[in-house]
Structure formats: structure tokens, C-alpha cells
Design an enzyme around this catalytic site. Structure first.
Site, mmCIF file in Angstrom:
data_model
loop_
_atom_site.group_PDB
_atom_site.id
_atom_site.type_symbol
_atom_site.label_atom_id
_atom_site.label_comp_id
_atom_site.label_asym_id
_atom_site.label_seq_id
_atom_site.Cartn_x
_atom_site.Cartn_y
_atom_site.Cartn_z
ATOM 1 N N LYS A 1 1.113 38.754 10.954
ATOM 2 C CA LYS A 1 0.842 37.379 11.345
ATOM 3 C C LYS A 1 1.821 36.938 12.424
ATOM 4 O O LYS A 1 3.032 37.158 12.318
ATOM 5 C CB LYS A 1 0.936 36.448 10.133
ATOM 6 C CG LYS A 1 -0.197 36.613 9.141
ATOM 7 C CD LYS A 1 -1.522 36.146 9.714
ATOM 8 C CE LYS A 1 -2.636 36.208 8.690
ATOM 9 N NZ LYS A 1 -3.912 35.676 9.227
ATOM 10 N N LYS B 1 -15.995 38.648 7.035
ATOM 11 C CA LYS B 1 -15.599 38.334 5.662
ATOM 12 C C LYS B 1 -16.845 37.917 4.891
ATOM 13 O O LYS B 1 -17.643 37.095 5.375
ATOM 14 C CB LYS B 1 -14.548 37.229 5.656
ATOM 15 C CG LYS B 1 -13.285 37.630 6.406
ATOM 16 C CD LYS B 1 -12.255 36.524 6.493
ATOM 17 C CE LYS B 1 -11.004 37.011 7.243
ATOM 18 N NZ LYS B 1 -9.994 35.962 7.422
#
Length: 325
Positions: free
Chosen positions: A107, A214
Site C-alpha cells: 500500500k 472482486k
């Protein structure tokens, strides 16, 4: 067909999973689980999402619990480690939770942090994984076009596998892809797929080299497979910080893909101190078979009464939206 609300409520359990590290601004991940004829499913849109967006996640959960899923083409899914926006010194500790993973997603662009923090974190990952490790970074759309270009140049020395959602808009992604194409670093789109009213727009615009998909935000495994086929791009199947139940839905999607060229972001159970079932990576992969929650874990991890009622009311509202369509 959408089952009756009573059928969902009869088995509904709301859980709160404590995290090892603060992630996406939360210290515990809440989710509502229920059981249907095909098994358990998860309804866990992030709390800030409105009901219209959350209803798509409910449709995915209903599909997984009530309808047969596509036949699997593989029984194990290779997964990546996920490194939150931690201090570089904590990187080895985080990576140690992802047994055998050869790929790490790091991240970056965390609010309140700097590019120097990102560089230090990615460098620590490269040092820990060695030259053979694969590193991808995820900015969650938080850079503008110039910031993204500068960051890609600054991080290029770490041999990036790809950069995920560096900018928010499809136009910015397309522009950045043109600017950095000569560097050979692919651009991946996530939010531009799962949060878009037109998930194929990014592919039509030539704004990405691959897609991150997803199952929950795209309305379920079958619908996600249709999007992948129509887009014609390589994909990475990822989670939305799901519990083990949601991860098993993501694994079902990954198992059904004709081609799976990238390690998937489905190892995130390792970010929880405890989960409702064991879906932690082993030898760099997870099992593609369906899982059921452990009864004792459901009790231990039960959310507080007020949060349980919040989720049940959200379920009622989203169910009402689905029955109107």
C-alpha cells in the site's frame, strides 16, 4: 430470484474481526454472514458505502449462498502478501504472516504519509523478498496524474510487477499509461472497475494493462466472469478485506478463470488476529474449496449488539432494493 428476507435473517451472524494492523482506517473488520442452500456467504460492503452500492454486494452474497457456482479449473489459488502502509521497520513482521508467498502488494499514497515513506516501505519489501520476489503497489486512486508519474519513476528501481489504481479516473489512468509505457510497468485498474457504473469503460479506453476484480462488488462470481470475458484483459482476483467466507467466494472466482497469470489478493485473512475459518496462506496459496465458519469463532467474534442491529437494518434496506429490481 431473491430469497425472502426472513430466510436471510434466520441464519444471519454479524462478526467483528480484530486486525493485526490498522488498514483502510479501521482496526476491526465487520461483516454479516448467512447460510443458504449452497453454503455460507458474506455481505460486507464498507460502512461508508450507500445502500445502492451495498445492494450489489448483497446480490453477490445471495448468489453464492443460493445458486450453484461455476466449475473449478484448479484447486489451489496462488496469493500475494499484503503490506499495509506500515513503517518500513515492520515489513518483515508483516511478511512473516504470509507463508510461502512470492508476491507482495504494498500500500502506498496513504493520507498523512509521503512518497519517501512509500519508497522506504517498498525498499524494505524488496530487501526482505530478494530479487526473485514480485512487488506490486496500490495507491487506491489517491495520486493525481503528475504525482503518479513522479511516484512510478521513484519506485521503478524496485522492479515493480504493476501499479494498481494510481489515479482515480479512467482518463487519468489512460494518460499515465501513455506517459510510463516506455518504462514497461503495467497499470492495473481496481476502483475503476468495481466502483464504476460501467466496469468495461477502463478496458475500452485502453487505460489499463490488467484488471483487479472482486466478487462481492461485482455482484457475484458469474457476473464477474462475464466482465472478465468482455474486457479481454488479464486479471487479478482480489478481496475487499473479506472474512474467510468472502475469501472462499473470491477463490471460487479465481478457480473458474480459464487463465490465471497473476497471484491473487486473497491471502488477507493473515491481516486478522482471528478469522471465522482458516483461510491463511500456506505455501503461498489458499484452498479453492468452499469453507464454513467455525461455530465457536462466530460466538467469540460476534459484534456488539448495536453494530449487529446496524448491519441487520442495512441488510433489510438492501434486500428491499433488490426486490424492487
Amino acid at each position: 430470484m431473491i430469497p425472502a428476507l426472513e430466510d436471510l435473517l434466520s441464519t444471519a451472524r454479524v462478526v467483528s474481526l480484530p486486525m493485526t494492523t490498522r488498514f483502510r482506517g479501521v482496526d476491526a473488520r465487520e461483516a454479516l454472514l448467512f447460510e443458504g442452500p449452497e453454503g455460507w456467504a458474506e455481505f460486507s460492503p464498507f460502512v461508508e458505502y450507500d445502500d445502492a452500492e451495498a445492494a450489489t454486494w448483497l446480490a453477490a452474497a445471495v448468489d453464492f449462498a443460493w445458486h450453484p457456482q461455476p466449475a473449478p479449473l484448479r484447486d489451489r489459488i496462488p496469493v500475494n502478501a499484503t503490506v499495509p502502509a506500515v513503517d518500513a521497520a515492520r515489513v518483515p513482521e508483516v511478511l512473516s504472516r504470509f507463508a510461502g508467498c512470492r508476491t507482495a502488494k504494498v500500500k502506498v499514497a496513504e493520507p498523512g504519509q509521503s512518497l519517501a515513506d512509500d519508497i522506504a516501505r517498498v525498499r524494505a519489501v524488496r530487501e526482505a523478498m530478494g530479487a526473485e520476489g514480485r512487488i506490486r503497489v496500490d495507491a487506491n486512486g489517491l495520486w493525481n496524474i503528475d504525482e503518479a508519474e513522479h511516484a512510478v519513476h521513484a519506485l521503478a528501481e524496485f522492479d515493480l510487477e504493476y501499479v494498481e489504481q494510481p489515479c482515480a479516473s479512467v482518463d487519468e489512468l489512460a494518460d499515465l499509461r501513455r506517459r510510463v509505457k516506455y518504462m514497461g510497468i503495467p497499470i492495473a485498474a481496481d476502483e475503476s472497475v468495481r466502483k464504476s457504473s460501467d466496469p468495461l469503460a477502463v478496458a475500452r479506453a485502453g487505460a489499463a494493462d490488467l484488471l483487479v476484480v472482486k466478487a462481492q462488488p461485482l455482484g457475484g462470481v458469474t457476473h464477474a466472469l462475464q466482465i472478465v470475458t468482455a474486457a479481454g484483459l488479464p486479471v487479478v482476483v482480489s478481496s475487499a478485506l473479506d472474512t474467510a467466507i468472502g475469501l472462499s467466494q473470491g477463490a471460487t472466482l479465481a478457480a473458474a478463470l480459464p487463465e490465471l497469470d497473476y497471484d491473487c489478493g486473497l491471502g488477507t485473512s493473515a491481516l486478522f488476529r482471528e478469522d471465522v475459518a482458516d483461510m491463511r496462506p500456506s505455501n503461498g496459496s489458499i484452498d479453492a474449496s468452499r469453507v464454513a465458519p467455525d461455530a465457536a469463532a462466530l460466538t467469540r467474534l460476534a459484534a456488539a449488539d448495536d453494530r449487529r442491529e446496524w448491519w441487520l437494518e442495512r441488510l433489510r434496506r438492501c434486500h428491499a432494493l433488490l426486490t424492487l429490481t
